[in-house]
Design a protein around this motif. Structure first.
Motif, PDB file in Angstrom:
ATOM      1  N   ALA A 118      44.754  -4.350 -39.924  1.00 59.36           N
ATOM      2  CA  ALA A 118      43.674  -4.191 -39.061  1.00 59.36           C
ATOM      3  C   ALA A 118      43.871  -5.385 -38.425  1.00 59.36           C
ATOM      4  CB  ALA A 118      42.343  -4.446 -39.552  1.00 59.36           C
ATOM      5  N   VAL A 119      44.417  -6.660 -38.262  1.00 61.69           N
ATOM      6  CA  VAL A 119      44.277  -7.796 -37.432  1.00 61.69           C
ATOM      7  C   VAL A 119      45.547  -7.625 -36.485  1.00 61.69           C
ATOM      8  CG1 VAL A 119      44.745 -10.083 -37.340  1.00 61.69           C
ATOM      9  CG2 VAL A 119      43.307  -9.470 -38.835  1.00 61.69           C
ATOM     10  N   VAL A 120      46.552  -6.884 -37.149  1.00 63.65           N
ATOM     11  CA  VAL A 120      47.488  -6.592 -36.240  1.00 63.65           C
ATOM     12  C   VAL A 120      47.326  -5.568 -35.074  1.00 63.65           C
ATOM     13  CG1 VAL A 120      50.044  -5.574 -36.052  1.00 63.65           C
ATOM     14  CG2 VAL A 120      49.391  -7.154 -37.976  1.00 63.65           C
ATOM     15  N   ARG A 121      46.495  -4.632 -35.517  1.00 61.51           N
ATOM     16  CA  ARG A 121      46.369  -3.557 -34.568  1.00 61.51           C
ATOM     17  C   ARG A 121      45.124  -4.156 -33.647  1.00 61.51           C
ATOM     18  NH1 ARG A 121      44.412   1.842 -38.071  1.00 61.51           N
ATOM     19  NH2 ARG A 121      46.790   2.349 -38.960  1.00 61.51           N
ATOM     20  N   LEU A 122      44.270  -5.049 -33.857  1.00 63.73           N
ATOM     21  CA  LEU A 122      43.548  -5.708 -32.769  1.00 63.73           C
ATOM     22  C   LEU A 122      44.281  -6.473 -32.032  1.00 63.73           C
ATOM     23  CD1 LEU A 122      40.714  -7.334 -35.234  1.00 63.73           C
ATOM     24  CD2 LEU A 122      40.392  -5.743 -33.243  1.00 63.73           C
ATOM     25  N   GLY A 123      45.588  -7.100 -32.432  1.00 62.89           N
ATOM     26  CA  GLY A 123      46.431  -7.937 -31.517  1.00 62.89           C
ATOM     27  C   GLY A 123      47.139  -7.151 -30.327  1.00 62.89           C
ATOM     28  N   GLN A 124      47.494  -5.888 -30.960  1.00 63.30           N
ATOM     29  CA  GLN A 124      47.806  -4.737 -29.985  1.00 63.30           C
ATOM     30  C   GLN A 124      46.965  -4.456 -28.677  1.00 63.30           C
ATOM     31  OE1 GLN A 124      48.811  -1.894 -32.847  1.00 63.30           O
ATOM     32  NE2 GLN A 124      51.171  -2.594 -33.390  1.00 63.30           N
ATOM     33  N   LEU A 125      45.761  -4.859 -28.847  1.00 59.30           N
ATOM     34  CA  LEU A 125      45.059  -4.672 -27.548  1.00 59.30           C
ATOM     35  C   LEU A 125      44.852  -5.607 -26.605  1.00 59.30           C
ATOM     36  CD1 LEU A 125      41.571  -3.462 -29.820  1.00 59.30           C
ATOM     37  CD2 LEU A 125      43.248  -1.807 -28.475  1.00 59.30           C
ATOM     38  N   ALA A 126      45.788  -6.633 -26.957  1.00 63.73           N
ATOM     39  CA  ALA A 126      45.710  -7.783 -25.957  1.00 63.73           C
ATOM     40  C   ALA A 126      45.969  -7.501 -24.301  1.00 63.73           C
ATOM     41  CB  ALA A 126      46.835  -9.055 -26.273  1.00 63.73           C
ATOM     42  N   PRO A 149      37.991 -17.043 -36.335  1.00 65.90           N
ATOM     43  CA  PRO A 149      37.620 -15.388 -36.442  1.00 65.90           C
ATOM     44  C   PRO A 149      39.105 -14.621 -36.645  1.00 65.90           C
ATOM     45  CG  PRO A 149      36.806 -16.007 -34.488  1.00 65.90           C
ATOM     46  CD  PRO A 149      37.262 -17.218 -35.135  1.00 65.90           C
ATOM     47  N   ASP A 150      39.078 -13.360 -37.000  1.00 63.79           N
ATOM     48  CA  ASP A 150      40.113 -12.526 -37.105  1.00 63.79           C
ATOM     49  C   ASP A 150      40.584 -12.191 -35.468  1.00 63.79           C
ATOM     50  OD1 ASP A 150      40.841 -12.459 -39.872  1.00 63.79           O
ATOM     51  OD2 ASP A 150      38.971 -11.038 -40.020  1.00 63.79           O
ATOM     52  N   ALA A 151      39.783 -12.165 -34.608  1.00 63.14           N
ATOM     53  CA  ALA A 151      40.007 -11.954 -33.273  1.00 63.14           C
ATOM     54  C   ALA A 151      38.611 -12.432 -32.511  1.00 63.14           C
ATOM     55  CB  ALA A 151      40.156 -10.558 -33.090  1.00 63.14           C
ATOM     56  N   ALA A 152      39.188 -12.970 -31.247  1.00 63.82           N
ATOM     57  CA  ALA A 152      37.935 -13.467 -30.329  1.00 63.82           C
ATOM     58  C   ALA A 152      38.440 -13.033 -28.953  1.00 63.82           C
ATOM     59  CB  ALA A 152      37.549 -14.829 -30.392  1.00 63.82           C
ATOM     60  N   ILE A 153      37.634 -12.448 -28.078  1.00 62.30           N
ATOM     61  CA  ILE A 153      37.844 -12.232 -26.861  1.00 62.30           C
ATOM     62  C   ILE A 153      37.273 -13.430 -25.830  1.00 62.30           C
ATOM     63  CG2 ILE A 153      37.360 -10.281 -24.936  1.00 62.30           C
ATOM     64  CD1 ILE A 153      36.933  -8.493 -27.322  1.00 62.30           C
ATOM     65  N   VAL A 154      38.259 -14.076 -25.054  1.00 62.72           N
ATOM     66  CA  VAL A 154      37.655 -15.178 -24.491  1.00 62.72           C
ATOM     67  C   VAL A 154      38.051 -14.926 -22.765  1.00 62.72           C
ATOM     68  CG1 VAL A 154      38.227 -17.692 -24.490  1.00 62.72           C
ATOM     69  CG2 VAL A 154      38.568 -16.601 -26.504  1.00 62.72           C
ATOM     70  N   ARG A 155      36.835 -15.355 -22.130  1.00 64.59           N
ATOM     71  CA  ARG A 155      37.072 -15.682 -20.800  1.00 64.59           C
ATOM     72  C   ARG A 155      38.242 -16.520 -20.353  1.00 64.59           C
ATOM     73  NH1 ARG A 155      31.520 -15.922 -21.794  1.00 64.59           N
ATOM     74  NH2 ARG A 155      30.464 -14.319 -20.698  1.00 64.59           N
ATOM     75  N   CYS A 167      40.108 -11.553 -19.016  1.00 64.86           N
ATOM     76  CA  CYS A 167      40.134 -12.374 -20.312  1.00 64.86           C
ATOM     77  C   CYS A 167      41.370 -12.412 -21.168  1.00 64.86           C
ATOM     78  CB  CYS A 167      38.803 -11.997 -20.888  1.00 64.86           C
ATOM     79  SG  CYS A 167      38.569 -10.297 -21.284  1.00 64.86           S
ATOM     80  N   PHE A 168      41.205 -12.742 -22.528  1.00 65.67           N
ATOM     81  CA  PHE A 168      42.313 -12.393 -23.357  1.00 65.67           C
ATOM     82  C   PHE A 168      41.833 -12.559 -24.671  1.00 65.67           C
ATOM     83  CE2 PHE A 168      41.781 -17.260 -23.453  1.00 65.67           C
ATOM     84  CZ  PHE A 168      42.177 -17.596 -24.531  1.00 65.67           C
ATOM     85  N   LEU A 169      42.705 -11.798 -25.672  1.00 65.23           N
ATOM     86  CA  LEU A 169      42.270 -11.900 -26.888  1.00 65.23           C
ATOM     87  C   LEU A 169      43.079 -12.824 -27.977  1.00 65.23           C
ATOM     88  CD1 LEU A 169      41.741  -8.614 -29.077  1.00 65.23           C
ATOM     89  CD2 LEU A 169      43.272 -10.158 -29.804  1.00 65.23           C
ATOM     90  N   GLN A 170      42.357 -13.398 -28.654  1.00 66.47           N
ATOM     91  CA  GLN A 170      43.374 -14.489 -29.584  1.00 66.47           C
ATOM     92  C   GLN A 170      43.009 -13.896 -31.074  1.00 66.47           C
ATOM     93  OE1 GLN A 170      41.989 -18.454 -28.675  1.00 66.47           O
ATOM     94  NE2 GLN A 170      40.230 -18.443 -30.306  1.00 66.47           N
ATOM     95  N   THR A 171      43.795 -14.150 -31.871  1.00 65.58           N
ATOM     96  CA  THR A 171      43.608 -13.664 -33.345  1.00 65.58           C
ATOM     97  C   THR A 171      43.816 -14.881 -34.135  1.00 65.58           C
ATOM     98  OG1 THR A 171      46.046 -13.114 -33.597  1.00 65.58           O
ATOM     99  CG2 THR A 171      44.390 -11.210 -33.036  1.00 65.58           C
ATOM    100  N   GLN A 172      42.839 -15.234 -35.171  1.00 63.44           N
ATOM    101  CA  GLN A 172      42.929 -16.108 -36.162  1.00 63.44           C
ATOM    102  C   GLN A 172      43.120 -17.466 -35.712  1.00 63.44           C
ATOM    103  OE1 GLN A 172      45.547 -14.368 -39.083  1.00 63.44           O
ATOM    104  NE2 GLN A 172      44.117 -13.206 -39.765  1.00 63.44           N
ATOM    105  N   GLN A 173      42.579 -17.936 -34.563  1.00 62.58           N
ATOM    106  CA  GLN A 173      42.401 -19.053 -34.152  1.00 62.58           C
ATOM    107  C   GLN A 173      40.988 -19.831 -33.988  1.00 62.58           C
ATOM    108  OE1 GLN A 173      45.161 -20.869 -33.281  1.00 62.58           O
ATOM    109  NE2 GLN A 173      46.307 -19.137 -34.048  1.00 62.58           N
TER     110      GLN A 173
END
Length: 206
Positions: free
Chosen positions: A69-77, A103-109, A85-91
């Motif tokens: 699930a986390v890898v799939r989220l990363g594929q949306l970057a 969090p497993d993913a965060a969408i950041v400005r 904005c950008f998507l970071q995972t597990q940061q």
């Protein structure tokens, strides 16, 4: 006194547990009093282990569905980069005074280069996504309250236990006033500020 004894004393009213502030937590790491441990995060002033395990399995393992699930989220970057904005995972994201979840993913400005000397704060974060298996109670409890208090506009829980995606919006105090649960066959909209990225629930649920 062992940590177990301290907790027992606190429960009996004979001891007080004082939560860490985010500033104290970082000072303790910088001074070497606490290890800089990537397996923990600060939630509501308490240092807790990140729980990415399958329900019923060892806390220190990572469940296969969680990992996918986390890898799939990363594929949306790339979809978010097109929207400013950008998507970071597990940061980490910094939520003073007493939270620094990862969090497993965060969408950041903005772009990642805007955060070379500090992690994103609540004002920078548009959406947070947690993938929940054995961590479901904390993701819908202490973490939800932390994200709501910080004013994170959208909080999405990929609930692997009940095979649904729960979207929380409109933070109010330590909760969200709008909560929508979506099941397989539906789509959800991950916020990108003034825009959004549409994704199938089946894609978020391995």
């Amino acid at each position: 006194m062992s940590s177990k004894t301290i907790l027992e004393e606190a429960a009996a009213g004979r001891a007080t547990i004082v939560p860490w502030t985010l500033e104290q937590y970082h000072r303790a790491i910088e001074a070497g009093f606490l290890p800089d441990d990537p397996s923990v995060e600060l939630i509501d002033g308490f240092i807790v282990h990140k729980d990415r395990a399958k329900a019923g399995e060892d806390l220190m393992t990572i469940g296969d569905r969680h990992r996918v699930a986390v890898v799939r989220l990363g594929q949306l970057a790339s979809s978010f980069e097109q929207r400013g904005c950008f998507l970071q995972t597990q940061q980490p994201i910094s939520l003073p005074p007493k939270d620094e979840p990862e969090p497993d993913a965060a969408i950041v400005r903005g772009s990642i280069d805007d955060y070379l000397d500090h992690p994103p704060t609540a004002a920078d974060v548009i959406c947070v996504v947690e993938v929940a298996d054995s961590s479901l109670s904390i993701d819908l409890g202490a973490k939800l309250a932390a994200y709501a208090r910080a004013g994170i506009p959208q909080y999405v829980v990929v609930d692997l236990v009940n095979n649904r995606v729960v979207t929380h919006e409109q933070p109010a105090g330590d909760a969200y006033s709008r909560v929508v649960a979506s099941v397989r066959g539906a789509t959800v909209h991950l916020s990108a500020g003034r825009d959004h990225v549409e994704i199938a629930v089946d894609r978020l649920l391995p």
